[in-house]
Design a protein around this motif. Sequence first.
Motif, PDB file in Angstrom:
ATOM      1  N   VAL A  87      83.173  -6.966  18.162  1.00  0.00           N
ATOM      2  CA  VAL A  87      83.765  -6.326  19.330  1.00  0.00           C
ATOM      3  C   VAL A  87      83.588  -4.823  19.176  1.00  0.00           C
ATOM      4  N   GLU A  88      83.008  -4.182  20.206  1.00  0.00           N
ATOM      5  CA  GLU A  88      82.788  -2.742  20.192  1.00  0.00           C
ATOM      6  C   GLU A  88      83.577  -2.103  21.318  1.00  0.00           C
ATOM      7  N   LYS A  89      84.538  -1.253  20.961  1.00  0.00           N
ATOM      8  CA  LYS A  89      85.370  -0.545  21.936  1.00  0.00           C
ATOM      9  C   LYS A  89      86.061  -1.515  22.892  1.00  0.00           C
ATOM     10  N   GLY A  90      86.493  -2.622  22.391  1.00  0.00           N
ATOM     11  CA  GLY A  90      87.203  -3.602  23.191  1.00  0.00           C
ATOM     12  C   GLY A  90      86.308  -4.520  24.014  1.00  0.00           C
ATOM     13  N   TRP A  91      85.000  -4.374  23.878  1.00  0.00           N
ATOM     14  CA  TRP A  91      84.057  -5.188  24.631  1.00  0.00           C
ATOM     15  C   TRP A  91      83.228  -6.053  23.696  1.00  0.00           C
ATOM     16  N   ARG A  92      82.907  -7.246  24.138  1.00  0.00           N
ATOM     17  CA  ARG A  92      82.048  -8.139  23.376  1.00  0.00           C
ATOM     18  C   ARG A  92      80.801  -8.418  24.203  1.00  0.00           C
ATOM     19  N   ARG A  93      79.637  -8.192  23.595  1.00  0.00           N
ATOM     20  CA  ARG A  93      78.383  -8.408  24.314  1.00  0.00           C
ATOM     21  C   ARG A  93      78.196  -9.882  24.637  1.00  0.00           C
ATOM     22  N   ALA A  94      77.582 -10.114  25.787  1.00  0.00           N
ATOM     23  CA  ALA A  94      77.256 -11.484  26.194  1.00  0.00           C
ATOM     24  C   ALA A  94      75.857 -11.480  26.788  1.00  0.00           C
ATOM     25  N   VAL A  95      75.089 -12.495  26.442  1.00  0.00           N
ATOM     26  CA  VAL A  95      73.739 -12.655  26.976  1.00  0.00           C
ATOM     27  C   VAL A  95      73.728 -13.949  27.779  1.00  0.00           C
ATOM     28  N   TYR A  96      73.253 -13.837  29.037  1.00  0.00           N
ATOM     29  CA  TYR A  96      73.169 -15.000  29.914  1.00  0.00           C
ATOM     30  C   TYR A  96      71.718 -15.449  29.963  1.00  0.00           C
ATOM     31  N   PHE A  97      71.472 -16.685  29.601  1.00  0.00           N
ATOM     32  CA  PHE A  97      70.136 -17.277  29.676  1.00  0.00           C
ATOM     33  C   PHE A  97      70.040 -18.018  31.010  1.00  0.00           C
ATOM     34  N   CYS A  98      69.675 -17.280  32.041  1.00  0.00           N
ATOM     35  CA  CYS A  98      69.739 -17.854  33.390  1.00  0.00           C
ATOM     36  C   CYS A  98      68.386 -17.877  34.088  1.00  0.00           C
ATOM     37  N   LYS A  99      67.301 -17.699  33.363  1.00  0.00           N
ATOM     38  CA  LYS A  99      65.986 -17.676  33.991  1.00  0.00           C
ATOM     39  C   LYS A  99      65.694 -18.983  34.722  1.00  0.00           C
ATOM     40  N   HIS A 100      65.962 -20.103  34.076  1.00  0.00           N
ATOM     41  CA  HIS A 100      65.622 -21.397  34.673  1.00  0.00           C
ATOM     42  C   HIS A 100      66.648 -21.845  35.712  1.00  0.00           C
ATOM     43  N   VAL A 101      67.758 -21.112  35.816  1.00  0.00           N
ATOM     44  CA  VAL A 101      68.683 -21.377  36.913  1.00  0.00           C
ATOM     45  C   VAL A 101      68.139 -20.734  38.189  1.00  0.00           C
ATOM     46  N   LEU A 102      67.371 -19.645  38.033  1.00  0.00           N
ATOM     47  CA  LEU A 102      66.798 -18.938  39.179  1.00  0.00           C
ATOM     48  C   LEU A 102      65.431 -19.472  39.605  1.00  0.00           C
ATOM     49  N   HIS A 105      77.115 -14.875  37.773  1.00  0.00           N
ATOM     50  CA  HIS A 105      76.109 -13.871  37.425  1.00  0.00           C
ATOM     51  C   HIS A 105      74.813 -14.103  38.210  1.00  0.00           C
ATOM     52  N   VAL A 106      74.374 -15.333  38.303  1.00  0.00           N
ATOM     53  CA  VAL A 106      73.137 -15.652  39.015  1.00  0.00           C
ATOM     54  C   VAL A 106      73.280 -15.345  40.507  1.00  0.00           C
ATOM     55  N   VAL A 107      74.391 -15.726  41.094  1.00  0.00           N
ATOM     56  CA  VAL A 107      74.605 -15.466  42.518  1.00  0.00           C
ATOM     57  C   VAL A 107      74.683 -13.959  42.768  1.00  0.00           C
ATOM     58  N   ASP A 108      75.336 -13.223  41.875  1.00  0.00           N
ATOM     59  CA  ASP A 108      75.386 -11.767  42.017  1.00  0.00           C
ATOM     60  C   ASP A 108      74.002 -11.140  41.895  1.00  0.00           C
ATOM     61  N   LEU A 109      73.180 -11.646  40.992  1.00  0.00           N
ATOM     62  CA  LEU A 109      71.809 -11.148  40.867  1.00  0.00           C
ATOM     63  C   LEU A 109      71.012 -11.383  42.135  1.00  0.00           C
TER      64      LEU A 109
END
Length: 121
Positions: free
Chosen positions: A19-34, A64-68
Amino acid sequence: APELLWTVLDGLVWRARAVEKGWRRAVYFCKHVLIREDGSQSSVIEDICGCEDPKLMCHPVIAHVVDLVWARIASRTFFVRNCALLVTLVLFTLSQAVVNIHEGAGTRFVLVSCRFFIYFI
């Protein structure tokens, strides 16, 4: 199996341990959803909408996908079409209300031009 979709979608997210500055990085693997493997548009979002499950639509990957899609593709098309509708509305108002008040040869040409644009374009 709609019951397994939540588990599959959870597998498309990687969250960092640190956790960095109260945030935790997240990676979305959404290529094949799009997109599909051949590069065409995927129907995953349509299929998930067909499930009619609001909890599934609120999943972070789907959100995330809909927002993209909205931010990069759909919003521009939406605003261009609405601007075209606004121009058509102004021309319609001009041809019906303002131009009909004044009589003359030039006015008739403007009236015919506005109506031609509204009806055929």
